[in-house]
Design a protein around this motif. Structure first.
Motif, PDB file in Angstrom:
ATOM      1  N   TYR A 176     -34.173  -9.273  22.157  1.00 43.68           N
ATOM      2  CA  TYR A 176     -32.852  -8.928  22.677  1.00 43.68           C
ATOM      3  C   TYR A 176     -31.917 -10.130  22.581  1.00 43.68           C
ATOM      4  N   PHE A 177     -30.759  -9.896  21.982  1.00 44.38           N
ATOM      5  CA  PHE A 177     -29.743 -10.950  21.976  1.00 44.38           C
ATOM      6  C   PHE A 177     -29.032 -10.967  23.326  1.00 44.38           C
ATOM      7  N   ARG A 178     -28.464 -12.107  23.660  1.00 47.29           N
ATOM      8  CA  ARG A 178     -27.612 -12.215  24.848  1.00 47.29           C
ATOM      9  C   ARG A 178     -26.435 -13.106  24.479  1.00 47.29           C
ATOM     10  N   LEU A 179     -25.213 -12.587  24.645  1.00 42.11           N
ATOM     11  CA  LEU A 179     -23.995 -13.257  24.203  1.00 42.11           C
ATOM     12  C   LEU A 179     -23.034 -13.428  25.372  1.00 42.11           C
ATOM     13  N   ILE A 180     -22.109 -14.380  25.225  1.00 42.38           N
ATOM     14  CA  ILE A 180     -21.132 -14.664  26.267  1.00 42.38           C
ATOM     15  C   ILE A 180     -19.719 -14.649  25.704  1.00 42.38           C
ATOM     16  N   HIS A 181     -18.777 -14.231  26.517  1.00 39.46           N
ATOM     17  CA  HIS A 181     -17.344 -14.313  26.205  1.00 39.46           C
ATOM     18  C   HIS A 181     -16.691 -15.044  27.377  1.00 39.46           C
ATOM     19  N   HIS A 182     -15.952 -16.113  27.080  1.00 39.15           N
ATOM     20  CA  HIS A 182     -15.364 -16.922  28.145  1.00 39.15           C
ATOM     21  C   HIS A 182     -14.019 -16.388  28.633  1.00 39.15           C
ATOM     22  N   LEU A 183     -13.535 -15.328  28.032  1.00 35.73           N
ATOM     23  CA  LEU A 183     -12.341 -14.600  28.490  1.00 35.73           C
ATOM     24  C   LEU A 183     -11.076 -15.460  28.509  1.00 35.73           C
ATOM     25  N   ARG A 184     -11.093 -16.561  27.769  1.00 36.38           N
ATOM     26  CA  ARG A 184      -9.894 -17.409  27.736  1.00 36.38           C
ATOM     27  C   ARG A 184      -8.842 -16.854  26.788  1.00 36.38           C
ATOM     28  N   SER A 185      -9.302 -16.191  25.754  1.00 33.49           N
ATOM     29  CA  SER A 185      -8.384 -15.598  24.791  1.00 33.49           C
ATOM     30  C   SER A 185      -8.974 -14.266  24.345  1.00 33.49           C
ATOM     31  N   VAL A 186      -8.457 -13.199  24.918  1.00 33.07           N
ATOM     32  CA  VAL A 186      -8.963 -11.859  24.605  1.00 33.07           C
ATOM     33  C   VAL A 186      -7.909 -11.133  23.786  1.00 33.07           C
ATOM     34  N   PRO A 187      -8.214 -10.744  22.563  1.00 30.44           N
ATOM     35  CA  PRO A 187      -7.219 -10.030  21.751  1.00 30.44           C
ATOM     36  C   PRO A 187      -6.802  -8.725  22.409  1.00 30.44           C
ATOM     37  N   ARG A 188      -5.542  -8.392  22.267  1.00 30.59           N
ATOM     38  CA  ARG A 188      -5.089  -7.092  22.739  1.00 30.59           C
ATOM     39  C   ARG A 188      -5.615  -6.011  21.803  1.00 30.59           C
ATOM     40  N   PRO A 189      -6.010  -4.870  22.332  1.00 31.06           N
ATOM     41  CA  PRO A 189      -6.490  -3.790  21.461  1.00 31.06           C
ATOM     42  C   PRO A 189      -5.378  -3.312  20.529  1.00 31.06           C
ATOM     43  N   GLY A 190      -5.751  -2.987  19.316  1.00 32.46           N
ATOM     44  CA  GLY A 190      -4.796  -2.433  18.364  1.00 32.46           C
ATOM     45  C   GLY A 190      -4.581  -0.957  18.615  1.00 32.46           C
ATOM     46  N   PRO A 191      -3.909  -0.293  17.702  1.00 30.25           N
ATOM     47  CA  PRO A 191      -3.704   1.161  17.839  1.00 30.25           C
ATOM     48  C   PRO A 191      -5.035   1.899  17.903  1.00 30.25           C
ATOM     49  N   ALA A 192      -5.070   2.961  18.653  1.00 32.73           N
ATOM     50  CA  ALA A 192      -6.298   3.755  18.764  1.00 32.73           C
ATOM     51  C   ALA A 192      -6.633   4.393  17.420  1.00 32.73           C
ATOM     52  N   PRO A 193      -7.917   4.523  17.102  1.00 32.83           N
ATOM     53  CA  PRO A 193      -8.293   5.251  15.888  1.00 32.83           C
ATOM     54  C   PRO A 193      -7.688   6.654  15.903  1.00 32.83           C
ATOM     55  N   SER A 194      -7.437   7.184  14.734  1.00 28.32           N
ATOM     56  CA  SER A 194      -6.792   8.487  14.611  1.00 28.32           C
ATOM     57  C   SER A 194      -7.552   9.561  15.401  1.00 28.32           C
ATOM     58  N   GLY A 195      -6.809  10.298  16.228  1.00 27.41           N
ATOM     59  CA  GLY A 195      -7.394  11.398  16.982  1.00 27.41           C
ATOM     60  C   GLY A 195      -8.129  10.996  18.239  1.00 27.41           C
ATOM     61  N   ILE A 196      -8.098   9.709  18.589  1.00 25.06           N
ATOM     62  CA  ILE A 196      -8.847   9.197  19.737  1.00 25.06           C
ATOM     63  C   ILE A 196      -7.882   8.656  20.790  1.00 25.06           C
ATOM     64  N   THR A 197      -8.135   8.959  22.038  1.00 29.54           N
ATOM     65  CA  THR A 197      -7.413   8.362  23.148  1.00 29.54           C
ATOM     66  C   THR A 197      -8.419   7.690  24.077  1.00 29.54           C
ATOM     67  N   PHE A 198      -7.940   6.731  24.865  1.00 33.39           N
ATOM     68  CA  PHE A 198      -8.803   5.999  25.785  1.00 33.39           C
ATOM     69  C   PHE A 198      -8.277   6.170  27.202  1.00 33.39           C
ATOM     70  N   ALA A 199      -9.200   6.339  28.140  1.00 32.30           N
ATOM     71  CA  ALA A 199      -8.817   6.540  29.535  1.00 32.30           C
ATOM     72  C   ALA A 199     -10.006   6.204  30.422  1.00 32.30           C
ATOM     73  N   PRO A 200      -9.752   5.878  31.703  1.00 31.21           N
ATOM     74  CA  PRO A 200     -10.866   5.648  32.629  1.00 31.21           C
ATOM     75  C   PRO A 200     -11.733   6.894  32.766  1.00 31.21           C
ATOM     76  N   ILE A 201     -13.010   6.676  33.056  1.00 29.92           N
ATOM     77  CA  ILE A 201     -13.943   7.772  33.284  1.00 29.92           C
ATOM     78  C   ILE A 201     -14.158   7.894  34.791  1.00 29.92           C
ATOM     79  N   SER A 202     -13.804   9.017  35.341  1.00 28.99           N
ATOM     80  CA  SER A 202     -13.972   9.215  36.776  1.00 28.99           C
ATOM     81  C   SER A 202     -15.403   9.631  37.091  1.00 28.99           C
ATOM     82  N   ALA A 203     -15.809   9.385  38.336  1.00 25.33           N
ATOM     83  CA  ALA A 203     -17.184   9.686  38.747  1.00 25.33           C
ATOM     84  C   ALA A 203     -17.513  11.162  38.628  1.00 25.33           C
TER      85      ALA A 203
END
Length: 209
Positions: free
Chosen positions: A52-79
């Protein structure tokens, strides 16, 4: 037991799992968990062996997400979509035999590390086709992408990377760092996605049973 200070100095090399999990975990007597710096091939003789790999992100520079893939939307998932989420996870991991129940998924929302803004879904119209499930441990300041999955028929469209970037952007305002782990030999190659989104490191943990 590893101290919190020792863990935060080098999380991915110090423990194979997040600090909050390690505090309550006891390793079965027939299992060894070995960092690659201490691993020798003869240790795996006659035993089940996974990496198993284990990786880290220091969150100092996080790219903004680009446009959503065609036909896809993103939203929170409720319980209240726990059943749909469990079904989608099971379909996504069919190759590895991972199965979760609706009750298990609902149970995750009761954990001390639950943060609703870190449960992000990818939707094709109203259908959940992918998700990232993140957690946050305020004691360590650590955010974790615990689950990342996309239905097989929706892969190779940039959905997984988009989910990771959206989760990282949600984590950045309050977390000190983010970690992730996964199977080195997973045919879906999740490590490639994480590295493309800024995760770093070369730590590998060997699980011997």
């Amino acid at each position: 037991m590893i101290t919190l200070q020792e863990y935060c100095a080098n999380p991915c090399e110090t423990l194979s799992i997040p600090y909050w999990k390690a505090k309550g975990m006891s390793i079965p007597s027939d299992m060894d968990i070995v960092h690659h710096s201490r691993f020798r091939e003869e240790m795996a003789a006659g035993r089940q062996h996974s990496r198993y790999f284990r990786l880290i992100h220091h969150l100092r520079s996080v790219p903004r997400p680009g446009p959503a893939p065609s036909g896809i939307t993103f939203a929170p998932i409720s319980a209240d979509r726990a059943g749909e989420l469990a079904d989608m996870i099971n379909r996504s991991y069919r190759h590895s035999g991972i199965q979760v129940t609706e009750e298990e998924v609902r149970g995750w929302t009761n954990a001390q590390v639950y943060r609703p803004e870190l449960w992000i879904g990818a939707f094709a119209e109203e259908t959940l086709v992918g998700s990232a499930i993140g957690e946050f441990d305020p004691e360590a300041g650590e955010a974790v992408i615990e689950w990342l999955q996309v239905l097989p028929e929706y892969r190779r469209r940039g959905i997984a990377a988009a989910l990771v970037l959206r989760t990282l952007n949600a984590m950045a305002p309050f977390a000190d760092f983010a970690t992730v782990s996964g199977e080195c030999d997973n045919p879906t190659q999740p490590e490639t996605v994480y590295r493309a989104c800024g995760f770093q490191g070369d730590d590998v943990w060997h699980i011997l049973r």
